[in-house]
Design an enzyme around this catalytic site. Sequence first.
Site, PDB file in Angstrom:
ATOM      1  N   TYR A  95     -17.173 -40.534  11.566  1.00 14.26           N
ATOM      2  CA  TYR A  95     -17.808 -39.247  12.208  1.00 14.26           C
ATOM      3  C   TYR A  95     -18.980 -39.615  13.263  1.00 14.26           C
ATOM      4  O   TYR A  95     -18.835 -38.952  14.270  1.00 14.26           O
ATOM      5  CB  TYR A  95     -18.228 -38.321  11.062  1.00 14.26           C
ATOM      6  N   GLU A 135     -13.739 -33.883   2.563  1.00  9.86           N
ATOM      7  CA  GLU A 135     -12.731 -34.763   2.413  1.00  9.86           C
ATOM      8  C   GLU A 135     -13.065 -35.893   1.247  1.00  9.86           C
ATOM      9  O   GLU A 135     -11.853 -36.520   0.736  1.00  9.86           O
ATOM     10  CB  GLU A 135     -12.602 -35.375   3.880  1.00  9.86           C
TER      11      GLU A 135
END
Length: 392
Positions: A95, A135
């Site tokens: 990310y 996730e």
Amino acid sequence: MLTDNEIKIIKASTPALAEYGEQITGRFYQILLEKNPELKNIFNMTNQKSGNQKHALAMAVYAFSKYVDDLSVILGDVERIAQKHASLGIKAEHYPLVGSALLEAIEEILNPGEEVISAWASGYGVLANVFIEREKALYEENAKKEGGWLDTRDFTIVKMHQETPLITSFYLQPSDQGTVAAYTAGQYISVHLHPEGQEYQQIRQYSLSGAFDQKGYRISVKKELNAQGEGLVSNYLHDQYKVGDTLKVTPPCGEFVLQESTNPAVLISGGVGITPMQAMLETLTQQAQPRDIHFIHGNQNQQHQAFKTELDSLVTQGKVKAHCFYQETTAEGEHKGMIDLQKISDSLPAGAEYYICGPLAMMKAVYQQLKTLQIADDKIHYEVFGPNKSLA
């Protein structure tokens, strides 16, 4: 948490994102993959070439800017993306790389000033944390369930069956002969492979095309043949793999699933979009409490319709009502042309839940027909193969 001023700045970006969104996301992918070429092992490079990926991301960024003050509006999209990420193996460490490239692209295309970039950095941090936590939960859930696992697991092809001239079913069982995780009809698995002559690994999602049988999984893959470069993996599977070969597979994922309900179910598919519908159909017809099931399918002709024999058998047994639309047809009782729900509207059950899967144009047409029939959005469930796109 975002400050009121950061929210105001992000929302004020919405018109610019509507106009320049795809320029930004196109440049984003260039920056991301140039600086981090190893991510080409995760991203579908065919979708990069076609532009589908940048379009889908532009829509997601636009939606975030529009609803940043009420993210509950886009929770469905967040779940859909998180499920896809979990099937691809996206992890928390990815990310910051994505965020850096996205901010660089926004600054390069819009040059909005330090205050706007700072607000977007904060906004991205909030959204990234939402995905990271969801996730993480999915990875833990998939690993802890009976027969579950983390990342990939080797499965052996135990059977191959040609359903149509272009669709072949692959029957997969764990190579370690252990138990296999259950799934909900409508979910998919990812197949990780490395075709000869390709520099990077390729990952593709394939819907599970049968009811869970506790032995393994079935995927039914269409051999894609088009000028857009699609079909690299499907052709490789068809041409190079045989019974006894091994595939690396991720746990089942996906939010497009058969709902727990006693309401009538109407399953609508086009072409290879029949695959998750077949899993739903088999699951529904095996339930102890029978439901009113309608199966609607559109295709070129009978020869290209997968699982036609199975459908005919269920119709004969009175377990399902079927309506098939063929572009090429001469048989009595068949419908000529594209799916047209008006032709069968009198037979559609009241209070039904509708499930749609197929080519995007077909799905949009069916969705508009359902709205004309005054079917509420909460009764319509759908899945788009490839990067997510809206039907509205």
